[in-house]
Design a protein around this motif. Structure first.
Motif, PDB file in Angstrom:
ATOM      1  N   LEU A  41      43.485 -23.135  34.414  1.00 43.80           N
ATOM      2  CA  LEU A  41      43.091 -22.171  35.435  1.00 43.80           C
ATOM      3  C   LEU A  41      43.276 -20.769  34.883  1.00 43.80           C
ATOM      4  CD1 LEU A  41      44.866 -23.817  38.528  1.00 43.80           C
ATOM      5  CD2 LEU A  41      42.454 -24.020  37.870  1.00 43.80           C
ATOM      6  N   THR A  69      47.699 -14.995  39.440  1.00 41.92           N
ATOM      7  CA  THR A  69      46.705 -15.539  40.363  1.00 41.92           C
ATOM      8  C   THR A  69      47.288 -16.701  41.153  1.00 41.92           C
ATOM      9  OG1 THR A  69      45.019 -15.003  38.697  1.00 41.92           O
ATOM     10  CG2 THR A  69      44.330 -16.380  40.551  1.00 41.92           C
ATOM     11  N   TRP A  71      46.413 -20.035  43.325  1.00 38.24           N
ATOM     12  CA  TRP A  71      45.345 -21.029  43.460  1.00 38.24           C
ATOM     13  C   TRP A  71      45.724 -22.093  44.489  1.00 38.24           C
ATOM     14  CZ3 TRP A  71      41.117 -20.371  40.125  1.00 38.24           C
ATOM     15  CH2 TRP A  71      41.323 -19.501  39.039  1.00 38.24           C
ATOM     16  N   TRP A  78      39.833 -26.374  42.535  1.00 39.15           N
ATOM     17  CA  TRP A  78      40.803 -25.289  42.563  1.00 39.15           C
ATOM     18  C   TRP A  78      40.114 -23.976  42.909  1.00 39.15           C
ATOM     19  CZ3 TRP A  78      45.835 -26.095  42.674  1.00 39.15           C
ATOM     20  CH2 TRP A  78      46.328 -27.321  42.204  1.00 39.15           C
ATOM     21  N   GLU A  80      40.605 -19.806  43.848  1.00 36.42           N
ATOM     22  CA  GLU A  80      41.467 -18.621  43.781  1.00 36.42           C
ATOM     23  C   GLU A  80      41.655 -18.032  45.172  1.00 36.42           C
ATOM     24  OE1 GLU A  80      40.782 -14.041  42.558  1.00 36.42           O
ATOM     25  OE2 GLU A  80      40.236 -15.505  40.994  1.00 36.42           O
ATOM     26  N   ARG A  81      42.910 -17.848  45.573  1.00 37.48           N
ATOM     27  CA  ARG A  81      43.208 -17.276  46.880  1.00 37.48           C
ATOM     28  C   ARG A  81      43.541 -15.787  46.802  1.00 37.48           C
ATOM     29  NH1 ARG A  81      40.606 -20.679  49.947  1.00 37.48           N
ATOM     30  NH2 ARG A  81      41.677 -22.643  50.400  1.00 37.48           N
ATOM     31  N   GLN A  83      44.669 -12.457  43.645  1.00 37.07           N
ATOM     32  CA  GLN A  83      44.935 -12.142  42.249  1.00 37.07           C
ATOM     33  C   GLN A  83      45.466 -10.720  42.133  1.00 37.07           C
ATOM     34  OE1 GLN A  83      41.753 -11.449  39.035  1.00 37.07           O
ATOM     35  NE2 GLN A  83      42.453 -13.556  38.598  1.00 37.07           N
TER      36      GLN A  83
END
Length: 242
Positions: A41, A69, A71, A78, A80-81, A83
């Motif tokens: 990731l 980040t 996740w 997966w 990304e929520r 960053q």
């Protein structure tokens, strides 16, 4: 008469409620869990635990700067929520976990659990992680002669040389001395077996002025949101890479 009875039977059947057909399984309700293995990731290799659905990756970009980040595993994979581009690592750079030495200022490479948190605030109802509020006398033990090496302990409990001056190689961290970075701090499960001189007190915490002494740090907003998102049932891990 028989014809009349048959007609009445058909009429009665038409008035009965229809038997509902079995509902099709709702795929959106299916629980998604990770199997043990390795994924990559943001370029960082992550060693997944059984059932892990939350990951924090730390990708060093230059010097002590890093991209951090958060996740989550969904049915789409997966995702990304959030960053943070202004993350930090140790002033000594990155080193393989088994080769790390206490006092080197290095951040250990690898994947580690995020089991619980501590900080300066009262516990919030929004937090699911186990949490401990810092109080006077609390230390993170870095005394290599102590059975509580790499553990959270109050000086009133004894068992470590909390009076050692800060410049001593076995001096422990008095947590009240670091109120800004430890306002929100998530414990990183590095050196859980308490290997002496390998290092103690690796956390994910709020950014300070510059590099860390081996921890990972991120902007305050990131830690505020992470505290709300992290769920022990998701078996969260942090993966630190180059």
């Amino acid at each position: 008469m028989r014809a009349l009875l048959a007609t009445l039977a058909l009429l009665g059947a038409s008035l009965l409620p229809a038997t509902p057909a079995p509902a099709a399984p709702d795929a959106s309700a299916a629980r998604v869990e990770a199997a043990p293995g390795t994924v990559r990731l943001d370029g960082v290799p992550v060693r997944l635990r059984e059932g892990t659905t939350q990951v924090v990756t730390v990708n060093r970009t230059r010097g002590f700067r890093a991209r951090v980040t958060f996740w989550a595993l969904t049915r789409r994979g997966w995702v990304e929520r959030m960053q943070a581009l202004d993350g930090r690592v140790g002033y000594g750079g990155l080193v393989a976990g088994p080769r790390r030495r206490q006092g080197s200022g290095t951040t250990p490479l690898g994947t580690y659990r995020l089991p619980w948190a501590f900080g300066t605030h009262r516990r919030s109802e929004d937090w699911d992680l186990r949490y401990r509020r810092i109080r006077r006398g609390d230390h993170w033990v870095q005394d290599n002669a102590s059975a509580y090496y790499n553990r959270y302990r109050n000086q009133a409990q004894g068992g470590f040389r909390w009076r050692l001056p800060s410049g001593h190689p076995d001096a422990s961290e008095r947590l009240t001395d670091y109120r800004q970075p430890y306002e929100f701090s998530v414990v990183v499960g590095f050196n859980r077996r308490q290997v002496r001189h390998r290092g103690s007190g690796i956390f994910l915490h709020v950014n300070g002025r510059g590099a860390t002494a081996g921890c990972v740090s991120a902007p305050r907003w990131f830690l505020v949101r992470a505290m709300r998102k992290l769920d022990p049932a998701a078996r969260p891990v942090i993966a630190i890479g180059r």
